[in-house]
Design a protein around this motif. Structure first.
Motif, mmCIF file in Angstrom:
data_model
loop_
_atom_site.group_PDB
_atom_site.id
_atom_site.type_symbol
_atom_site.label_atom_id
_atom_site.label_comp_id
_atom_site.label_asym_id
_atom_site.label_seq_id
_atom_site.Cartn_x
_atom_site.Cartn_y
_atom_site.Cartn_z
ATOM 1 N N HIS A 263 0.844 -1.190 0.000
ATOM 2 C CA HIS A 263 0.000 0.000 0.000
ATOM 3 C C HIS A 263 0.883 1.245 0.000
ATOM 4 N N TYR A 264 0.463 2.235 -0.754
ATOM 5 C CA TYR A 264 1.230 3.482 -0.865
ATOM 6 C C TYR A 264 0.263 4.652 -0.813
ATOM 7 N N TYR A 265 0.521 5.588 0.092
ATOM 8 C CA TYR A 265 -0.262 6.818 0.214
ATOM 9 C C TYR A 265 0.684 7.998 0.023
ATOM 10 N N TYR A 266 0.299 8.918 -0.843
ATOM 11 C CA TYR A 266 1.230 9.987 -1.207
ATOM 12 C C TYR A 266 0.457 11.202 -1.711
ATOM 13 N N LEU A 267 1.142 12.339 -1.797
ATOM 14 C CA LEU A 267 0.552 13.551 -2.330
ATOM 15 C C LEU A 267 0.776 13.627 -3.834
ATOM 16 N N GLY A 268 -0.248 14.044 -4.536
ATOM 17 C CA GLY A 268 -0.142 14.247 -5.968
ATOM 18 C C GLY A 268 -1.050 15.383 -6.396
ATOM 19 N N ARG A 269 -0.968 15.741 -7.645
ATOM 20 C CA ARG A 269 -1.809 16.822 -8.137
ATOM 21 C C ARG A 269 -3.260 16.376 -8.173
ATOM 22 N N GLY A 270 -4.141 17.172 -7.555
ATOM 23 C CA GLY A 270 -5.545 16.818 -7.495
ATOM 24 C C GLY A 270 -6.282 17.171 -8.770
ATOM 25 N N THR A 271 -7.457 16.610 -8.923
ATOM 26 C CA THR A 271 -8.269 16.869 -10.109
ATOM 27 C C THR A 271 -9.113 18.129 -9.958
ATOM 28 N N GLN A 272 -9.171 18.689 -8.752
ATOM 29 C CA GLN A 272 -9.840 19.971 -8.559
ATOM 30 C C GLN A 272 -8.979 21.090 -9.161
ATOM 31 N N GLY A 273 -9.587 22.260 -9.378
ATOM 32 C CA GLY A 273 -8.832 23.379 -9.923
ATOM 33 C C GLY A 273 -7.857 23.957 -8.911
ATOM 34 N N ASP A 274 -6.971 24.828 -9.390
ATOM 35 C CA ASP A 274 -5.993 25.464 -8.512
ATOM 36 C C ASP A 274 -6.685 26.269 -7.423
ATOM 37 N N ILE A 275 -5.986 26.423 -6.296
ATOM 38 C CA ILE A 275 -6.509 27.176 -5.154
ATOM 39 C C ILE A 275 -5.515 28.267 -4.790
ATOM 40 N N ALA A 276 -5.959 29.516 -4.740
ATOM 41 C CA ALA A 276 -5.129 30.661 -4.357
ATOM 42 C C ALA A 276 -3.852 30.714 -5.208
ATOM 43 N N ASN A 277 -4.013 30.486 -6.497
ATOM 44 C CA ASN A 277 -2.899 30.549 -7.448
ATOM 45 C C ASN A 277 -1.827 29.497 -7.173
ATOM 46 N N ARG A 278 -2.204 28.456 -6.452
ATOM 47 C CA ARG A 278 -1.299 27.326 -6.215
ATOM 48 C C ARG A 278 -1.952 26.077 -6.790
ATOM 49 N N PHE A 279 -1.137 25.187 -7.374
ATOM 50 C CA PHE A 279 -1.738 23.980 -7.931
ATOM 51 C C PHE A 279 -2.369 23.152 -6.820
ATOM 52 N N ASN A 280 -3.469 22.547 -7.181
ATOM 53 C CA ASN A 280 -4.199 21.736 -6.205
ATOM 54 C C ASN A 280 -3.446 20.445 -5.925
ATOM 55 N N ARG A 281 -3.395 20.061 -4.675
ATOM 56 C CA ARG A 281 -2.757 18.797 -4.288
ATOM 57 C C ARG A 281 -3.762 17.980 -3.481
ATOM 58 N N ASN A 282 -3.685 16.677 -3.635
ATOM 59 C CA ASN A 282 -4.613 15.796 -2.935
ATOM 60 C C ASN A 282 -3.871 14.535 -2.513
ATOM 61 N N LEU A 283 -4.480 13.811 -1.601
ATOM 62 C CA LEU A 283 -3.919 12.550 -1.131
ATOM 63 C C LEU A 283 -4.364 11.434 -2.066
ATOM 64 N N TRP A 284 -3.407 10.651 -2.536
ATOM 65 C CA TRP A 284 -3.673 9.547 -3.452
ATOM 66 C C TRP A 284 -3.345 8.222 -2.779
ATOM 67 N N GLU A 285 -4.004 7.179 -3.252
ATOM 68 C CA GLU A 285 -3.758 5.831 -2.734
ATOM 69 C C GLU A 285 -3.383 4.897 -3.883
ATOM 70 N N TRP A 286 -2.589 3.885 -3.557
ATOM 71 C CA TRP A 286 -2.141 2.883 -4.533
ATOM 72 C C TRP A 286 -2.080 1.547 -3.801
ATOM 73 N N HIS A 287 -2.649 0.503 -4.406
ATOM 74 C CA HIS A 287 -2.678 -0.817 -3.774
ATOM 75 C C HIS A 287 -2.252 -1.882 -4.783
ATOM 76 N N SER A 288 -1.456 -2.809 -4.326
ATOM 77 C CA SER A 288 -0.935 -3.857 -5.209
ATOM 78 C C SER A 288 -1.906 -5.025 -5.309
ATOM 79 N N ILE A 289 -1.592 -5.934 -6.222
ATOM 80 C CA ILE A 289 -2.259 -7.223 -6.262
ATOM 81 C C ILE A 289 -1.848 -8.013 -5.020
ATOM 82 N N ALA A 290 -2.500 -9.139 -4.783
ATOM 83 C CA ALA A 290 -2.154 -9.997 -3.647
ATOM 84 C C ALA A 290 -0.972 -10.899 -4.006
ATOM 85 N N TYR A 291 -0.067 -11.048 -3.063
ATOM 86 C CA TYR A 291 1.106 -11.912 -3.203
ATOM 87 C C TYR A 291 1.011 -13.042 -2.183
#
Length: 214
Positions: free
Chosen positions: A68-96
């Motif tokens: 499992h990986y949780y990280y910051l990335g560019r969000g799909t919302q528009g920019d806020i206060a002239n700064r690019f939008n950032r959001n928390l993203w998740e990533w999950h692997s297949i089962a091993y």
């Protein structure tokens, strides 16, 4: 990074801001698989699947793992206060599947167990006790044998933006995201960002901070 002697409050002696970050990657225990393997009474009997009328069957419980990986990335919302939008993203692997779950059984039983796992969709296995990453993963073959996979790339199962807020209807026309660093924006924030990690003068770490102790 995990620090065994780390404290989690910046107000306490011994706190080290450099040990905090803004992403989290870990492996977690998934569901288990119950696998039946031939007890191999007849050493010359290589038939598969085993005949329940002529052999005893052992039940083996095989652990599985997901990364499992949780990280910051560019969000799909528009920019806020002239700064690019950032959001928390998740990533999950297949089962091993667990590489060593069948290690205490006979060679034929190990092959049979791996064939069962393959038939259930498992193509890779992982050894959580292995300290060298190049030795930690193997590729399962349909016949129960395996192939070393020293350059293995963890396979993705799902992922996307973790924070999703309904922005239409009665309350609409607003944007949301993870806060930037306080000293890196003209937007007035109620609380100082960051609180735990050391800012680098740019966008790191922003308003998602992680520290692990123990």
């Amino acid at each position: 990074m995990v620090q065994p002697n780390q404290v989690l409050s910046p107000a306490l002696p011994g706190y080290i801001a450099g040990n905090a970050g803004n992403s989290l990657f870990f492996v977690g225990l998934g569901r288990y698989e119950d696998v039946d393997v031939d007890d191999d009474i007849a050493a010359d009997d290589d038939t598969w699947p085993p005949d329940p009328d002529t052999v005893f069957v052992k039940n083996v419980r095989v652990d599985t793992y997901q990364f499992h990986y949780y990280y910051l990335g560019r969000g799909t919302q528009g920019d806020i206060a002239n700064r690019f939008n950032r959001n928390l993203w998740e990533w999950h692997s297949i089962a091993y599947a667990n590489v060593d779950a069948l290690s205490s059984y006979t060679a034929e039983e190990i092959l049979e167990g791996r064939r069962v796992l393959y038939s259930r969709g498992y193509r890779f296995a992982y050894n959580p006790a292995e300290l060298l990453v190049n030795n930690a993963f193997i590729f399962l073959n349909v016949d129960g044998t395996f192939t070393a996979d020293p350059g293995h790339q963890i396979r993705k199962a799902s992922g996307g933006e973790l924070v999703r807020i309904h922005t239409t209807g009665i309350i609409s026309n607003y944007r949301y995201g993870v806060a930037p660093n306080t000293n890196n924006t003209d937007f007035v924030l109620t609380y100082a960002v960051p609180k735990f990690a050391s800012p680098n003068g740019g966008d790191y770490p922003s308003g998602f901070e992680v520290a692990v102790a123990g």
